[in-house]
Design a protein around this motif. Structure first.
Motif, mmCIF file in Angstrom:
data_model
loop_
_atom_site.group_PDB
_atom_site.id
_atom_site.type_symbol
_atom_site.label_atom_id
_atom_site.label_comp_id
_atom_site.label_asym_id
_atom_site.label_seq_id
_atom_site.Cartn_x
_atom_site.Cartn_y
_atom_site.Cartn_z
ATOM 1 N N MET A 143 95.014 74.581 -19.807
ATOM 2 C CA MET A 143 96.076 74.189 -19.761
ATOM 3 C C MET A 143 96.444 73.190 -19.362
ATOM 4 S SD MET A 143 98.724 77.234 -17.733
ATOM 5 C CE MET A 143 96.837 77.192 -16.077
ATOM 6 N N SER A 144 95.800 72.424 -18.929
ATOM 7 C CA SER A 144 95.762 70.999 -18.611
ATOM 8 C C SER A 144 95.862 69.518 -19.840
ATOM 9 C CB SER A 144 94.087 70.245 -17.639
ATOM 10 O OG SER A 144 93.152 70.618 -18.537
ATOM 11 N N ALA A 145 95.389 70.613 -20.700
ATOM 12 C CA ALA A 145 94.990 69.707 -21.762
ATOM 13 C C ALA A 145 96.720 69.340 -23.029
ATOM 14 C CB ALA A 145 93.788 70.250 -23.284
ATOM 15 N N GLN A 146 97.187 70.809 -22.447
ATOM 16 C CA GLN A 146 98.205 71.111 -22.909
ATOM 17 C C GLN A 146 99.362 69.624 -23.736
ATOM 18 O OE1 GLN A 146 98.081 73.716 -24.957
ATOM 19 N NE2 GLN A 146 100.302 73.982 -25.090
ATOM 20 N N PRO A 147 99.489 68.891 -22.662
ATOM 21 C CA PRO A 147 100.364 67.814 -22.736
ATOM 22 C C PRO A 147 100.006 66.942 -24.154
ATOM 23 C CG PRO A 147 99.267 68.227 -20.071
ATOM 24 C CD PRO A 147 99.078 69.260 -21.243
ATOM 25 N N ALA A 148 98.646 66.845 -24.530
ATOM 26 C CA ALA A 148 97.783 65.931 -25.313
ATOM 27 C C ALA A 148 98.199 66.364 -26.697
ATOM 28 C CB ALA A 148 96.067 66.205 -24.846
ATOM 29 N N LEU A 149 98.502 68.007 -26.871
ATOM 30 C CA LEU A 149 98.893 68.923 -28.117
ATOM 31 C C LEU A 149 100.067 68.090 -27.954
ATOM 32 C CD1 LEU A 149 97.519 70.542 -29.403
ATOM 33 C CD2 LEU A 149 98.504 72.522 -28.433
ATOM 34 N N PHE A 150 101.181 68.110 -26.651
ATOM 35 C CA PHE A 150 102.672 68.119 -27.549
ATOM 36 C C PHE A 150 103.009 66.960 -27.531
ATOM 37 C CE2 PHE A 150 106.338 66.931 -25.684
ATOM 38 C CZ PHE A 150 107.549 67.440 -26.310
ATOM 39 N N TRP A 151 102.188 65.464 -27.075
ATOM 40 C CA TRP A 151 101.833 64.410 -27.475
ATOM 41 C C TRP A 151 101.742 64.758 -29.707
ATOM 42 C CZ3 TRP A 151 97.349 60.859 -28.546
ATOM 43 C CH2 TRP A 151 97.756 59.663 -29.021
ATOM 44 N N LEU A 152 101.008 64.345 -29.191
ATOM 45 C CA LEU A 152 100.313 65.095 -30.845
ATOM 46 C C LEU A 152 100.914 65.618 -31.800
ATOM 47 C CD1 LEU A 152 96.277 65.562 -29.998
ATOM 48 C CD2 LEU A 152 97.361 63.297 -31.318
ATOM 49 N N TRP A 153 101.966 66.623 -31.320
ATOM 50 C CA TRP A 153 102.998 67.535 -32.645
ATOM 51 C C TRP A 153 104.422 66.418 -32.209
ATOM 52 C CZ3 TRP A 153 107.409 68.681 -30.959
ATOM 53 C CH2 TRP A 153 108.553 69.473 -31.523
ATOM 54 N N ALA A 154 104.488 65.675 -31.452
ATOM 55 C CA ALA A 154 105.424 64.637 -31.194
ATOM 56 C C ALA A 154 105.591 63.484 -32.352
ATOM 57 C CB ALA A 154 106.235 64.419 -29.840
ATOM 58 N N ARG A 155 103.832 63.184 -32.492
ATOM 59 C CA ARG A 155 103.723 61.914 -33.634
ATOM 60 C C ARG A 155 104.027 62.384 -34.624
ATOM 61 N NH1 ARG A 155 100.025 57.722 -32.305
ATOM 62 N NH2 ARG A 155 101.108 57.356 -34.105
ATOM 63 N N SER A 156 103.354 64.068 -35.176
ATOM 64 C CA SER A 156 103.692 63.849 -36.084
ATOM 65 C C SER A 156 104.934 64.384 -36.615
ATOM 66 C CB SER A 156 102.584 65.277 -36.554
ATOM 67 O OG SER A 156 102.989 66.784 -35.770
ATOM 68 N N ALA A 157 105.994 65.361 -35.677
ATOM 69 C CA ALA A 157 107.175 65.717 -36.064
ATOM 70 C C ALA A 157 108.014 64.618 -36.112
ATOM 71 C CB ALA A 157 107.704 66.752 -34.791
ATOM 72 N N PHE A 158 108.103 63.058 -35.337
ATOM 73 C CA PHE A 158 108.851 62.750 -35.422
ATOM 74 C C PHE A 158 108.324 60.580 -36.084
ATOM 75 C CE2 PHE A 158 109.983 64.492 -31.840
ATOM 76 C CZ PHE A 158 111.064 65.038 -32.316
ATOM 77 N N ASP A 159 107.087 61.249 -37.333
ATOM 78 C CA ASP A 159 106.414 59.851 -37.514
ATOM 79 C C ASP A 159 105.652 60.249 -38.936
ATOM 80 O OD1 ASP A 159 105.927 57.238 -37.942
ATOM 81 O OD2 ASP A 159 104.053 56.824 -36.521
ATOM 82 N N ASP A 160 106.880 60.017 -39.851
ATOM 83 C CA ASP A 160 106.081 60.376 -41.032
ATOM 84 C C ASP A 160 105.004 60.433 -41.225
ATOM 85 O OD1 ASP A 160 108.345 61.682 -41.652
ATOM 86 O OD2 ASP A 160 109.871 60.790 -42.056
ATOM 87 N N ASP A 161 104.676 58.467 -40.727
ATOM 88 C CA ASP A 161 103.137 57.811 -40.911
ATOM 89 C C ASP A 161 102.117 58.591 -40.055
ATOM 90 O OD1 ASP A 161 104.426 56.144 -43.014
ATOM 91 O OD2 ASP A 161 105.618 54.939 -41.461
ATOM 92 N N PHE A 162 102.566 59.092 -39.441
ATOM 93 C CA PHE A 162 101.388 59.877 -38.649
ATOM 94 C C PHE A 162 100.342 60.268 -39.498
ATOM 95 C CE2 PHE A 162 99.779 62.765 -35.687
ATOM 96 C CZ PHE A 162 98.838 62.307 -34.745
ATOM 97 N N VAL A 163 99.343 60.122 -39.072
ATOM 98 C CA VAL A 163 97.645 60.475 -39.606
ATOM 99 C C VAL A 163 97.331 60.687 -38.415
ATOM 100 C CG1 VAL A 163 95.728 60.377 -41.212
ATOM 101 C CG2 VAL A 163 97.990 59.144 -41.902
ATOM 102 N N LEU A 164 96.311 62.395 -38.444
ATOM 103 C CA LEU A 164 95.816 62.547 -37.252
ATOM 104 C C LEU A 164 94.437 62.187 -37.111
ATOM 105 C CD1 LEU A 164 96.227 65.101 -35.255
ATOM 106 C CD2 LEU A 164 94.789 66.638 -36.489
ATOM 107 N N ARG A 165 93.203 62.035 -36.427
ATOM 108 C CA ARG A 165 92.351 61.220 -36.648
ATOM 109 C C ARG A 165 91.260 62.012 -35.660
ATOM 110 N NH1 ARG A 165 92.866 57.701 -40.457
ATOM 111 N NH2 ARG A 165 94.123 56.537 -40.174
ATOM 112 N N ARG A 166 90.348 61.763 -35.757
ATOM 113 C CA ARG A 166 89.201 62.357 -34.814
ATOM 114 C C ARG A 166 89.111 62.265 -33.378
ATOM 115 N NH1 ARG A 166 83.321 61.895 -38.929
ATOM 116 N NH2 ARG A 166 84.513 63.312 -39.986
#
Length: 369
Positions: free
Chosen positions: A68-91
């Motif tokens: 559960m403590s890692a949920q904010p990181a997942l939420f942040w990544l989702w916000a990046r991908s949802a609202f930034d069309d140029d976002f690319v997921l990195r390792r």
């Protein structure tokens, strides 16, 4: 018991919406990074709704809390991908999530041996989660003005409000006397309510979003005025005035308004004498662009490609060409150019200028033969 029943009901409804989002993505066979992150966040939402519910067994806290403590990181990544069309997921994004989970396990396992040290580590983890929540909020508003999708702009407002609530929850729980939030603690009902609202917002944004309109020859023909009513591709979504598209195309193709430094959609709407929301609709639904900067870059990069292919501008610096096309610095130009063409501006110029030379070398050889 009445409040507990409401709490459990909200959690059940939120879990159902999250599972429906996952099912819809699987049925669509969605493989984009936004879809994958959306499924991961939805799965995390179900896990959080169940694990923080009243009567959840305390014996499971040692492995539940780190995840559960890692949920904010997942939420942040989702916000990046949802609202930034140029976002690319990195390792390193995945490494960050795994690192937070591992650190959470270290805290829970070390709590029995060194409560003071575990408590300090928990407050540090809360600071990191707070920073990630703030980063998600910043991402929500960072590209607000350039977003052309009306539904997504409304979703930004809702997610920003929800994110403020999540910041308060995580910050308050993290700075408590324990390393991470306690499942089923007092205040469980507000948590359930926040989860329910987040689930509904995510469901509306995911399940009710129509597919993007492609930028095809038909819409381009409408914009340039080359296509009549009979030649226009049938589409129920394109409800934009063709005259507005022609005027917009004239500003871009003839007057080259895109070269104006710092051009904003509000200024362009004022130039056309139309409300800003009508211009957003025209560019989004009539031409298929989701982002105003991407729309401008389409013209700017085409302009730069012509200049880079011009032998008479061989000695003109790439930075000068970029700024003449409307870019304000070399970094965004290089990124946009490579995303559009697959090569850097320097590589493109080298290849483009080598073709005429090879043709000149080959032409005399054919005459001699």
């Amino acid at each position: 018991m009445g409040l507990t029943a409401i709490d459990l009901g909200l959690r059940g409804a939120a879990s159902g919406v999250f599972l429906l989002i996952i099912l819809a993505a699987l049925l669509r066979r969605a493989t984009s990074q936004q879809a994958l992150l959306g499924m991961a966040m939805s799965a995390g939402g179900v896990f959080y709704a169940v694990a923080t519910a009243p009567f959840f067994p305390k014996s499971s806290w040692w492995w539940v809390l780190p995840i559960m403590s890692a949920q904010p990181a997942l939420f942040w990544l989702w916000a990046r991908s949802a609202f930034d069309d140029d976002f690319v997921l990195r390792r390193w994004h995945g490494a960050l999530w795994l690192g937070i989970v591992a650190f959470g396990f270290a805290l829970t396992l070390g709590w029995a041996y060194s409560p003071a040290l575990a408590g300090a580590g928990g407050r540090g983890l809360a600071l990191l989660n707070l920073a990630l929540a703030l980063a998600a909020a910043v991402q929500t508003v960072k590209t607000w003005r350039a977003d052309l999708v009306a539904r997504r702009r409304r979703l930004r407002l809702a997610m920003l409000a929800i994110n403020v609530g999540l910041i308060v929850v995580f910050a308050g729980a993290g700075f408590a006397a324990i390393p991470v939030a306690v499942p089923g603690a007092p205040g469980s009902l507000p948590t359930a309510l926040v989860l329910f609202v987040v689930a509904m917002m995510a469901g509306v944004g995911t399940l009710a979003t129509p597919p993007a309109v492609p930028v095809d020859d038909a819409t381009a023909a409408i914009a340039s005025g080359e296509a009549g009513g009979a030649d226009r591709a049938p589409s129920a979504r394109v409800v934009v005035d063709p005259l507005l598209l022609r005027r917009l195309d004239h500003l871009m193709s003839v007057e080259r308004t895109y070269r104006q430094e710092g051009l904003a959609i509000g200024a362009l709407a004022a130039r056309l004498g139309v409300p800003e929301h009508r211009l957003r609709q025209a560019i989004n639904e009539g031409l298929g662009y989701r982002n105003f900067n991407a729309y401008l870059n389409h013209y700017r990069i085409a302009d730069a490609r012509l200049a880079l292919s011009d032998v008479t501008q061989r000695e003109v610096p790439v930075l000068t060409i970029a700024m003449d096309a409307g870019f304000q610095s070399i970094g965004p130009f290089n990124r946009a150019f490579k995303a559009e063409t697959g090569v850097t501006p320097t590589e493109f110029r080298r290849e483009a200028l080598s073709r005429p030379v090879m043709a000149d070398i080959g032409e005399p050889q054919r005459e001699i033969g």
